[in-house]
Design a protein around this motif. Structure first.
Motif, short mmCIF file in Angstrom:
data_model
loop_
_atom_site.label_atom_id
_atom_site.label_comp_id
_atom_site.label_asym_id
_atom_site.label_seq_id
_atom_site.Cartn_x
_atom_site.Cartn_y
_atom_site.Cartn_z
N THR A 1 0.85 -1.18 0.00
CA THR A 1 0.00 0.00 0.00
C THR A 1 0.88 1.23 0.00
O THR A 1 1.58 1.49 0.98
CB THR A 1 -0.93 0.03 1.23
N ALA A 2 0.86 1.97 -1.10
CA ALA A 2 1.69 3.16 -1.22
C ALA A 2 1.26 3.94 -2.44
O ALA A 2 0.54 3.45 -3.31
CB ALA A 2 3.18 2.79 -1.32
N VAL A 3 1.69 5.19 -2.52
CA VAL A 3 1.54 5.98 -3.73
C VAL A 3 2.90 6.05 -4.42
O VAL A 3 3.93 5.87 -3.77
CB VAL A 3 1.04 7.41 -3.39
N PRO A 4 2.92 6.26 -5.74
CA PRO A 4 1.80 6.54 -6.64
C PRO A 4 1.30 5.32 -7.37
O PRO A 4 2.01 4.31 -7.50
CB PRO A 4 2.43 7.54 -7.63
N ALA A 5 0.08 5.44 -7.91
CA ALA A 5 -0.53 4.32 -8.62
C ALA A 5 0.26 3.89 -9.84
O ALA A 5 0.40 2.70 -10.13
CB ALA A 5 -1.95 4.71 -9.04
N THR A 6 0.79 4.85 -10.57
CA THR A 6 1.45 4.53 -11.84
C THR A 6 2.60 3.55 -11.67
O THR A 6 2.80 2.66 -12.51
CB THR A 6 1.96 5.82 -12.51
N LEU A 7 3.36 3.69 -10.59
CA LEU A 7 4.50 2.79 -10.41
C LEU A 7 4.04 1.38 -10.05
O LEU A 7 4.68 0.40 -10.44
CB LEU A 7 5.45 3.36 -9.37
N HIS A 8 2.95 1.25 -9.31
CA HIS A 8 2.39 -0.09 -9.09
C HIS A 8 1.96 -0.71 -10.42
O HIS A 8 2.19 -1.90 -10.67
CB HIS A 8 1.17 0.00 -8.16
N LEU A 9 1.31 0.09 -11.26
CA LEU A 9 0.84 -0.43 -12.54
C LEU A 9 2.00 -0.81 -13.45
O LEU A 9 1.91 -1.79 -14.20
CB LEU A 9 -0.07 0.60 -13.21
N ALA A 10 3.09 -0.07 -13.39
CA ALA A 10 4.28 -0.47 -14.14
C ALA A 10 4.78 -1.82 -13.66
O ALA A 10 5.23 -2.65 -14.46
CB ALA A 10 5.37 0.59 -13.99
N ASN A 11 4.69 -2.06 -12.35
CA ASN A 11 5.11 -3.36 -11.81
C ASN A 11 4.18 -4.48 -12.24
O ASN A 11 4.62 -5.62 -12.44
CB ASN A 11 5.17 -3.28 -10.28
N VAL A 12 2.88 -4.19 -12.38
CA VAL A 12 1.97 -5.20 -12.93
C VAL A 12 2.36 -5.52 -14.37
O VAL A 12 2.46 -6.69 -14.76
CB VAL A 12 0.50 -4.72 -12.86
N ALA A 13 2.61 -4.49 -15.16
CA ALA A 13 2.99 -4.70 -16.57
C ALA A 13 4.27 -5.50 -16.69
O ALA A 13 4.43 -6.29 -17.61
CB ALA A 13 3.15 -3.35 -17.27
N ALA A 14 5.19 -5.30 -15.74
CA ALA A 14 6.48 -6.00 -15.78
C ALA A 14 6.42 -7.39 -15.15
O ALA A 14 7.44 -8.10 -15.13
CB ALA A 14 7.54 -5.16 -15.05
N GLY A 15 5.25 -7.79 -14.64
CA GLY A 15 5.11 -9.13 -14.06
C GLY A 15 5.64 -9.24 -12.65
O GLY A 15 5.73 -10.35 -12.11
N ARG A 16 5.98 -8.13 -12.01
CA ARG A 16 6.54 -8.18 -10.65
C ARG A 16 5.45 -8.38 -9.61
O ARG A 16 5.69 -9.03 -8.59
CB ARG A 16 7.31 -6.89 -10.36
N ILE A 17 4.31 -7.77 -9.84
CA ILE A 17 3.17 -7.99 -8.96
C ILE A 17 1.98 -8.41 -9.80
O ILE A 17 1.93 -8.13 -11.01
CB ILE A 17 2.83 -6.76 -8.10
#
Length: 271
Positions: free
Chosen positions: A196-212
């Protein structure tokens, strides 16, 4: 005989993406130069002025460059705005995504620029000035990190997945805050780990990269969801609202997930 310069309006979307990368990286250097010690903010007004100063330093460089690339495109001035855009092309920009992190000497911040055409993101650039990494996506042509293709996780088990959520904005409505808390509790029971943290965009980049495996958010703005939505989609992920319905800028919830756990994530968030 000299050859006249190519009109920016004649650029292919691929050419335009390359030019946008250059513009965002150039502007990101200004934000990197402002990064350092923790800033002390004695009042809310002082904090807001510091946030605005970071935005202005980036926009002074970035806005004229993007306006030159697409002279007839509109400009979204409010990075916290949501909902659909009027017809045509629009630049949706967050000059300091994760700005509050920047001011607290935390490394999680970026500069983003997304071109939206008829309310569909066409291309996006997410640049992390501290590391020099640049995430890009072009509709129909995939998502990349510094030129390397990105692919979402192949996991089929939410219980083996790291998932993440983010607070969309300060001073959120109390009902939304309680909904966020309940969703985190539900995911803590069903997923492997919850971030749980900001910003959303970096979480979404991690989804795209398969990390989360998944990211969800209640409420949100175009500037913090559209870049990551295009990255995840082009990396093979699924985008919906938290109930599994098609997501639009009008939606009041957002979910991005690897296909193998999307249904489980929807079930968890729907409890």
């Amino acid at each position: 005989m000299s050859v006249p310069p190519k009109s920016t309006e004649a650029f292919s979307d691929s050419d335009l993406l390359d030019q946008t990368v250059t513009a965002v990286r150039t502007a990101g250097s200004a934000l990197r130069e402002r990064f350092g010690a923790v800033h002390h903010h004695p009042t809310r007004d002082h904090l807001m002025r510091a946030l605005a100063a970071n935005d202005d330093a980036v926009l002074e460089i970035l806005r004229p460059r993007l306006a030159h690339l697409r002279p007839h495109a509109g400009w979204v001035a409010d990075e916290l705005a949501g909902g659909a855009l009027p017809p045509g092309e629009w630049w949706v920009v967050d000059p300091a995504e994760g700005n509050v992190n920047h001011l607290h000497a935390l490394p999680d911040w970026a500069v983003t620029a997304t071109l939206v055409r008829e309310n569909r993101p066409v291309l996006t650039v997410v640049h992390l000035p501290l590391t020099g990494e640049t995430y890009t996506a072009l509709a129909g042509a995939g998502a990349h990190l510094d030129g390397r293709p990105l692919r979402v996780s192949e996991t089929g088990d939410l219980g083996l997945s790291i998932v993440a959520t983010s607070q969309a904005r300060p001073d959120e409505d109390e009902d939304v805050v309680r909904r966020i808390g309940s969703s985190i509790t539900a995911m803590l029971l069903d997923a492997l780990v919850v971030r749980t943290a900001v910003p959303a965009t970096l979480h979404l980049a991690n989804v795209a990269a398969g990390r989360i495996g998944a990211f969800w958010q209640f409420a949100g703005a175009r500037a913090d969801l559209l870049p990551g939505a295009l990255l995840v989609t082009e990396a093979g992920g699924r985008i919906s609202d938290a109930q599994g319905r098609p997501w639009t800028p009008h939606s009041d919830t957002f979910l991005a997930a690897a296909p193998g756990i999307h249904t489980e994530a929807v079930a968890t968030l729907s409890r």
